[in-house]
Design a protein around this motif. Structure first.
Motif, short mmCIF file in Angstrom:
data_model
loop_
_atom_site.label_atom_id
_atom_site.label_comp_id
_atom_site.label_asym_id
_atom_site.label_seq_id
_atom_site.Cartn_x
_atom_site.Cartn_y
_atom_site.Cartn_z
N GLU A 116 1.26 -1.05 -0.11
CA GLU A 116 0.21 -0.24 -0.10
C GLU A 116 0.56 1.56 0.11
O GLU A 116 2.04 1.42 0.31
CB GLU A 116 -0.70 0.07 1.44
CG GLU A 116 -1.84 1.17 0.98
CD GLU A 116 -2.98 0.25 2.26
OE1 GLU A 116 -3.84 1.73 2.26
OE2 GLU A 116 -2.74 -0.61 2.42
N GLU A 117 0.69 1.97 -1.18
CA GLU A 117 1.35 3.57 -1.25
C GLU A 117 0.77 4.44 0.05
O GLU A 117 -0.76 4.20 0.45
CB GLU A 117 1.19 4.17 -1.84
CG GLU A 117 1.71 3.10 -3.40
CD GLU A 117 1.99 3.98 -4.54
OE1 GLU A 117 1.96 5.15 -4.44
OE2 GLU A 117 1.21 3.62 -5.67
N ALA A 118 1.74 5.32 0.54
CA ALA A 118 1.78 6.17 2.03
C ALA A 118 2.81 7.19 1.06
O ALA A 118 3.39 7.13 1.13
CB ALA A 118 1.76 5.98 3.39
N SER A 119 2.15 8.39 1.88
CA SER A 119 3.78 10.11 1.30
C SER A 119 3.77 10.24 2.68
O SER A 119 2.95 10.99 3.83
CB SER A 119 2.26 10.99 0.67
OG SER A 119 2.37 10.78 -0.61
N GLU A 152 -1.88 16.93 -0.62
CA GLU A 152 -1.68 16.72 0.08
C GLU A 152 -1.32 18.06 1.03
O GLU A 152 -1.79 17.96 2.35
CB GLU A 152 -0.16 15.43 0.38
CG GLU A 152 -0.82 14.53 -0.28
CD GLU A 152 0.01 14.03 -1.53
OE1 GLU A 152 -0.17 13.22 -2.28
OE2 GLU A 152 -0.01 14.71 -2.69
N SER A 175 -5.73 12.38 5.82
CA SER A 175 -4.43 12.59 6.29
C SER A 175 -4.80 12.42 8.23
O SER A 175 -5.76 13.43 8.05
CB SER A 175 -3.27 14.18 6.48
OG SER A 175 -2.25 14.39 7.43
N ALA A 183 -2.40 8.90 7.43
CA ALA A 183 -2.05 7.53 6.91
C ALA A 183 -1.95 6.65 7.71
O ALA A 183 -0.75 6.26 8.13
CB ALA A 183 -1.16 7.31 5.59
N GLN A 220 -1.82 9.56 2.12
CA GLN A 220 -2.25 8.87 0.97
C GLN A 220 -3.41 9.99 0.15
O GLN A 220 -4.15 10.34 0.84
CB GLN A 220 -3.08 7.54 1.89
CG GLN A 220 -2.35 7.11 2.30
CD GLN A 220 -3.02 5.09 2.63
OE1 GLN A 220 -4.17 5.21 3.37
NE2 GLN A 220 -2.17 4.16 1.59
N ASP A 221 -2.41 9.54 -0.89
CA ASP A 221 -3.30 10.10 -2.04
C ASP A 221 -4.67 9.09 -3.13
O ASP A 221 -4.44 8.40 -2.86
CB ASP A 221 -2.53 11.30 -2.50
CG ASP A 221 -2.38 10.25 -3.51
OD1 ASP A 221 -1.59 9.91 -3.92
OD2 ASP A 221 -1.86 11.38 -4.91
N HIS A 222 -5.19 9.77 -3.95
CA HIS A 222 -5.76 8.91 -4.64
C HIS A 222 -5.21 9.40 -6.32
O HIS A 222 -5.78 10.24 -6.26
CB HIS A 222 -6.57 8.35 -4.28
CG HIS A 222 -7.57 8.41 -3.30
ND1 HIS A 222 -7.09 9.40 -2.19
CD2 HIS A 222 -8.64 7.70 -3.01
CE1 HIS A 222 -7.65 8.26 -1.35
NE2 HIS A 222 -8.85 7.72 -1.30
N ALA A 232 -7.30 12.94 -1.10
CA ALA A 232 -6.38 12.80 -0.46
C ALA A 232 -7.34 12.72 0.91
O ALA A 232 -7.73 13.32 1.45
CB ALA A 232 -4.71 13.54 0.19
#
Length: 420
Positions: free
Chosen positions: A183-186, A284, A224, A226, A203-205, A222
């Motif tokens: 899973e992605e996260a920023s 974000e 926050s 995450a 996390q964004d889309h 997005a």
């Protein structure tokens, strides 16, 4: 103190909104700005590619700090020019901005510093890239080496898609990458070249359609924090990815000053770097700024002056923030411009905050769409689910017949909160 903010998108509107709250601010200018930014700043006509014009304006207006919002002026060396003129700036020099300006540069840095990332090949040869596809298997990630406004990435699931993506980038350098599962996260961090501190996660889309379908965009929403990036994983990402990067840049004589945005994949082996950005994310920033409880200008000034170690550590509200991007029909292709937008007062009456991105004014002063991503509708709540519900209540109040948005922003975390 007087501040000049460069940029015209939703990110810059969020930054303007937060900078305007600073006890240190006496006057905020924005170039070129947009109708939303104009609520907080005096918008001026300045071309960020004209370094001499930016410097002349900063000197004439006694600007104490220039904040560079988008990545292109940083990769172009605007921060170098400002610093050479004795003007404080929040944002990295050209050499440090290569962390976003060249994916091959970042991959080479990761290899030399032992930073966990996907296996890769960097090449400017179409034939070499096509020959290497078999080594990567499927899916495979194909990226343009340089700036692509968040849209220069193809995740190919078939050999035909992979070959088409490589050929579409023929004539320029590209990077092939191993496809990472997870899973992605920023993760965001602030650095003054020596010190570095975390600055929130989101996390964004990226996909344009519900269910994460369709082509990649600059971001359709997005939230926050995450929660999937647990405190333990964040600490590990800082220690294994962000801090070694800052040390490596300093050791190379190209210290990194500004915000560093690490796109992470949370794999079974731990966090791995997907890519770096050298500016706040968009969208974000639209969820980080409402949660940040400190003085943004104070933090940026300490960063620009190399005093980050003396500044208070960034603190964020425990509440969640979620933003829904309203885009013009046709985006991420050719967006339909000129469509009318109304109902913003009603939307904000719900408690939401509206950040303008691609907006403009018609001849009668009415608000119209003037870009792909047009508005970011942001709300906060005790959970991601509560913030999501509040954001979509505000979206429902907006009349934008030539626009659209995703209906499922935050879906992963909403499902987790529901115990699904």
């Amino acid at each position: 103190m007087k501040v000049l903010l460069l940029g015209s998108g939703g990110r810059e509107d969020a930054l303007a909104w937060k900078l305007a709250q600073s006890r240190l601010l006496s006057k905020l200018y924005a170039a070129p700005g947009n109708p939303g930014i104009a609520r907080h700043a005096e918008c001026v006509a300045l071309d960020a590619t004209d370094h001499a014009a930016v410097i002349a304006f900063a000197r004439t207006q006694a600007i104490a700090l220039v904040v560079v919002g988008p990545e292109a002026p940083l990769v172009d060396g605007l921060a170098d020019s400002l610093r050479a003129a004795g003007i404080a700036v929040f944002g990295p020099d050209r050499a440090a901005a290569q962390l976003e300006g060249s994916k091959a540069f970042t991959k080479a840095l990761c290899a030399s510093a032992g930073i966990p990332t996907a296996a890769y090949l960097s090449t400017d040869s179409t034939d070499a890239a096509l020959d290497a596809l078999a080594r990567f298997g499927l899916p495979v990630v194909i990226k343009a080496d340089g700036l692509a406004a968040g849209k220069g990435v193809v995740i190919a699931t078939t050999r035909a898609e992979a070959e088409a993506a490589v050929r579409a980038l023929a004539g320029g350098p590209l990077v092939l990458e191993e496809f990472l599962e997870g899973e992605e996260a920023s993760l965001f961090a602030i650095s003054d070249g020596q010190s570095v501190v975390p600055f929130g996660a989101a996390q964004d889309h990226k996909r344009v359609g519900d269910g994460d379908t369709g082509p990649n965009t600059g971001g359709m929403g997005a939230y926050s924090p995450a929660p999937v990036l647990t405190p333990a994983l964040e600490a590990r990402a800082m220690a294994e990815i962000v801090e070694p990067t800052v040390r490596a840049m300093a050791a190379a004589g190209t210290p990194y000053s500004g915000v560093l945005y690490a796109g992470l994949m949370l794999t079974a082996d731990g966090p791995k770097l997907i890519e770096y950005n050298v500016r706040f994310g968009d969208p974000e920033a639209q969820v980080l700024m409402p949660r940040f409880t400190g003085d943004l200008l104070e933090l940026m000034l300490a960063t620009a002056e190399g005093r980050l170690a003396e500044a208070p550590a960034p603190v964020f509200s425990p509440d969640a923030a979620l933003t829904v991007v309203m885009a013009a029909n046709g985006y991420p292709g050719t967006p339909e411009k000129g469509g009318s937008i109304a109902g913003l007062d009603a939307a904000e009456a719900t408690g939401a905050t509206l950040f303008h991105a691609g907006t403009g004014r018609d001849a009668d002063g009415g608000l119209i769409a003037n870009g792909g991503r047009v508005l970011a509708v942001t709300a906060t709540g005790a959970s991601v689910s509560a913030a999501r519900d509040a954001a979509y209540r505000a979206v429902a109040a907006i009349r934008f017949p030539t626009g659209f948005c995703r209906s499922d922003i935050g879906w992963r975390e909403v499902a987790r909160e529901a115990g699904a």
